[in-house]
Design an enzyme around this catalytic site. Structure first.
Site, short mmCIF file in Angstrom:
data_model
loop_
_atom_site.label_atom_id
_atom_site.label_comp_id
_atom_site.label_asym_id
_atom_site.label_seq_id
_atom_site.Cartn_x
_atom_site.Cartn_y
_atom_site.Cartn_z
N LYS A 281 -40.72 17.80 16.21
CA LYS A 281 -40.50 18.90 17.15
C LYS A 281 -39.77 20.05 16.45
O LYS A 281 -39.07 19.83 15.47
CB LYS A 281 -39.61 18.42 18.31
CG LYS A 281 -40.27 17.46 19.27
CD LYS A 281 -39.29 17.07 20.39
CE LYS A 281 -39.91 16.09 21.37
NZ LYS A 281 -41.04 16.66 22.13
N ASP A 292 -34.24 11.64 26.66
CA ASP A 292 -35.61 11.13 26.76
C ASP A 292 -35.63 9.64 27.15
O ASP A 292 -36.68 9.03 27.24
CB ASP A 292 -36.35 11.36 25.45
CG ASP A 292 -37.85 11.49 25.64
OD1 ASP A 292 -38.28 11.79 26.77
OD2 ASP A 292 -38.59 11.28 24.66
N GLU A 353 -45.17 9.75 22.34
CA GLU A 353 -44.70 8.37 22.10
C GLU A 353 -44.36 7.61 23.38
O GLU A 353 -44.44 6.39 23.41
CB GLU A 353 -43.50 8.39 21.16
CG GLU A 353 -42.13 8.62 21.81
CD GLU A 353 -41.98 9.98 22.51
OE1 GLU A 353 -42.77 10.89 22.19
OE2 GLU A 353 -41.09 10.11 23.37
N ARG A 355 -45.84 7.29 26.21
CA ARG A 355 -46.96 6.53 26.76
C ARG A 355 -47.22 5.26 25.96
O ARG A 355 -47.68 4.25 26.50
CB ARG A 355 -48.20 7.42 26.86
CG ARG A 355 -48.70 7.93 25.53
CD ARG A 355 -49.64 9.13 25.68
NE ARG A 355 -48.90 10.37 25.97
CZ ARG A 355 -49.47 11.55 26.18
NH1 ARG A 355 -50.80 11.67 26.14
NH2 ARG A 355 -48.74 12.62 26.42
N1 BES Z 1 -40.18 13.54 25.64
C1 BES Z 1 -41.27 14.45 25.52
C2 BES Z 1 -41.53 15.23 26.81
C3 BES Z 1 -40.44 16.18 27.22
C4 BES Z 1 -40.47 17.51 26.82
C5 BES Z 1 -39.42 15.76 28.04
C6 BES Z 1 -39.48 18.38 27.21
C7 BES Z 1 -38.43 16.64 28.45
C8 BES Z 1 -38.46 17.96 28.03
C9 BES Z 1 -42.55 13.70 25.15
O1 BES Z 1 -42.37 12.59 24.37
C10 BES Z 1 -43.39 14.65 24.38
O2 BES Z 1 -42.99 15.03 23.32
N2 BES Z 1 -44.56 15.00 24.92
C11 BES Z 1 -45.44 15.90 24.28
C12 BES Z 1 -46.84 15.36 24.43
C13 BES Z 1 -47.86 16.07 23.59
C14 BES Z 1 -47.60 15.82 22.14
C15 BES Z 1 -49.22 15.57 23.99
C16 BES Z 1 -45.30 17.25 24.97
O3 BES Z 1 -45.11 17.29 26.19
O4 BES Z 1 -45.33 18.26 24.28
ZN ZN Z 2 -40.53 11.65 24.52
MN MN Z 3 -42.33 13.05 22.29
#
Ligand code: BES
Ligand code: ZN
Ligand code: MN
Length: 504
Positions: A281, A292, A353, A355
């Protein structure tokens, strides 16, 4: 802060709170106090814009002819505004208006109101519940707090006729608040302190309430075939855990079929820190990814609330705990893992991750417990924040009855859910050329394709997925939720259980 319930009466010192209906009608205790203060309260109202509208307040400091520090007039609005939620909000407002009071003693008068849906005991109990919810603070790492920054509120006493009744209603609400506070504590802890092993240890503390807690380590999970969950944790030096919590509040009666006694299951995503892994990220805001593990925090707090109030129901709480880190041993984009279900997954983005963790946690839960219903909670997608912001959590389900029950419970406790669709058209988007599925969909419908992924691991179990990414952490104060970890989900699921699945 001590919350207590006492017989009606007006104390002579400290702070006194009295209710006022729109437009400017004092409750009986207020009328009495106004008389003893020579009409100071009615003069104060006339000299201000205070009308007694819902949530409005007016402070009269050191009224002449008394030893009181302050009288607070609090607007009740109309009689029809007297509901559980409004009383909780008022309680929270009273707390935030008085928590720095010099003497730290507040008395709240609760008078009977004709035509009100709630009796005085209910009003008093819900005012107290709201005050307690708002009083939450996470300041254990602040070593240099000034006296003036700390809360100086020592006690709030609610004066009402049926105070014994109020005390008993509050006792149950207080146990729910204990669960919510536990969740808020867990999501607030920094990720160097809270990681899979230490989070599992926190869950273990529920044993003193009678919850059975098992902690599975990596060896056991490998033996079970949990390649999806383990793949996420393999880049971290912290080892992954799966925690199984069982509360058996409704033992099987003789002659009863074991199916009728099967548990409700709640499953939580517990990524104690999500860097994104190799699909790393951006650094701005990455600190947010300490929460998370919010889904697992809710499941653990819910177990605490249910066990704490001795709920007559069988419930299992299961949380998958991992840290998602880059590193020499981290999972790569392109890896194909085999889940416990036997289905294979092509990992195209290591940041999707949650899921993967839930895939194995859900399958395990379904296989081992054959639950009546299975609800999972996860801070699963950023896309749900784009869709719903921080007002509603996303709801996905294969069952209309369960969905309706969840949405209604949410309305009752002000934890709102908005249902989004599932369908084979969306499901197609996660088919992979190389494996049974891939862990990301296309550009659109990110929250839905994530939910479709989870659905592949629940079979026919009545199931719902709550995407709580937008509601787990709050940047501003609300009446019963101070900024920070919200605990969203504990009250909602506690209400779902008590309304539909508990023996009365
Ligand atoms: N933990 C994140 C989702 C998240 C984002 C929670 C912001 C709280 C605030 C999750 O693991 C994630 O990174 N999801 C990605 C999925 C994508 C790579 C398909 C996302 O939402 O960008
Ligand atoms: Zn996450
Ligand atoms: Mn993630």
């Amino acid at each position: 802060m001590k919350l207590s319930f006492a017989k009606p009466g007006l104390p002579r010192t400290g702070i006194v709170v009295v209710g006022v209906f729109a437009t400017r009608d004092l409750c009986p205790s207020g009328v009495k106090l106004n008389k003893s203060l020579d009409g100071a309260l009615s003069r104060a109202m006339r000299a201000s814009r205070f009308m007694g509208n819902k949530g409005q307040t007016l402070s009269i400091v050191a009224p002449a002819g008394s030893r009181l520090d302050r009288v607070i007039l609090i607007g009740l609005g109309k009689v029809s505004d007297i509901t559980e939620l409004e009383m909780q909000n008022l309680g929270g407002k009273i707390y935030s208006d008085t928590h720095r009071a010099v003497k730290g003693v507040v008395a709240i008068t609760v008078d009977p109101v004709s035509g009100s849906k709630l009796n005085t005991a209910q009003v008093a109990a819900h005012l107290a519940f709201g005050a307690r919810l708002r009083s939450y603070r996470f300041d254990k790492y602040k070593t240099k707090q000034k006296e003036s920054e700390k809360s100086s509120l020592k006690s709030m006493a609610f004066h009402c006729g049926a105070f014994l009744n109020a005390r008993s209603i509050f006792r149950t609400l207080d146990r729910v608040a204990d669960g919510i506070f536990f969740t808020r504590d867990l999501v607030s802890e920094p990720p160097n302190v809270l990681y899979p092993e230490t989070l599992a240890k926190q869950a273990k503390t529920l044993e003193k309430l009678g919850v059975k807690v098992e902690i599975l380590g990596e060896t056991q999970m490998r033996r079970l075939g949990m390649g999806a969950l383990l793949g996420v944790g393999q880049g971290s030096i912290r080892s992954s855990k799966l925690v199984v919590m069982q509360w058996n509040g409704k033992p099987k009666k003789r002659g009863q079929k074991s199916k009728d006694n099967s548990p409700l299951a709640f499953v939580g995503k517990g990524v104690t820190f999500d860097t994104g892994g190799i699909s790393i990220k951006p650094s701005a805001g990455m600190e947010d990814m300490k929460w998370d593990m919010g889904g697992s925090g809710v499941v653990i707090g819910l177990m605490k609330a249910l066990a704490g109030r001795n709920a007559k129901v069988n419930v299992v709480g299961i949380v998958g705990l991992v840290e998602n880190m880059p590193g020499g041993n981290a999972q790569r984009p392109g890896d194909i893992v085999t889940s416990m279900s036997g289905q294979t997954i092509e990992v195209l983005n290591t940041d999707a991750e949650g899921r993967l963790v839930l895939a194995d946690a859900l399958w395990y839960t379904k296989e081992r417990f054959k639950p009546r219903i299975m609800v999972n909670l996860a801070t699963l997608t950023g896309a749900i924040i784009v869709s719903l912001g921080d007002k509603y959590a996303g709801l996905f389900s294969n069952n209309d009855v369960l969905s309706e029950r969840l949405m209604k419970a949410g309305e009752e406790v002000n934890e709102l859910l908005w249902r989004l669709p599932l369908s084979s058209e969306y499901d197609k988007l996660i088919n992979s050329d190389a494996a049974d599925m891939k862990n990301i969909g296309g550009r659109g419908a990110g929250s839905i394709t994530a939910a479709q992924f989870l659905q592949r691991f629940v079979d026919k179990t009545p199931w719902a997925h709550l995407d709580i990414a937008g509601v787990t952490w709050s940047k501003s104060n609300a009446p019963t939720v101070p900024k920070g970890g919200t605990g969203f989900g504990v009250r909602l699921l506690e209400r779902l259980v008590s309304s539909h699945y508990e023996e009365k």
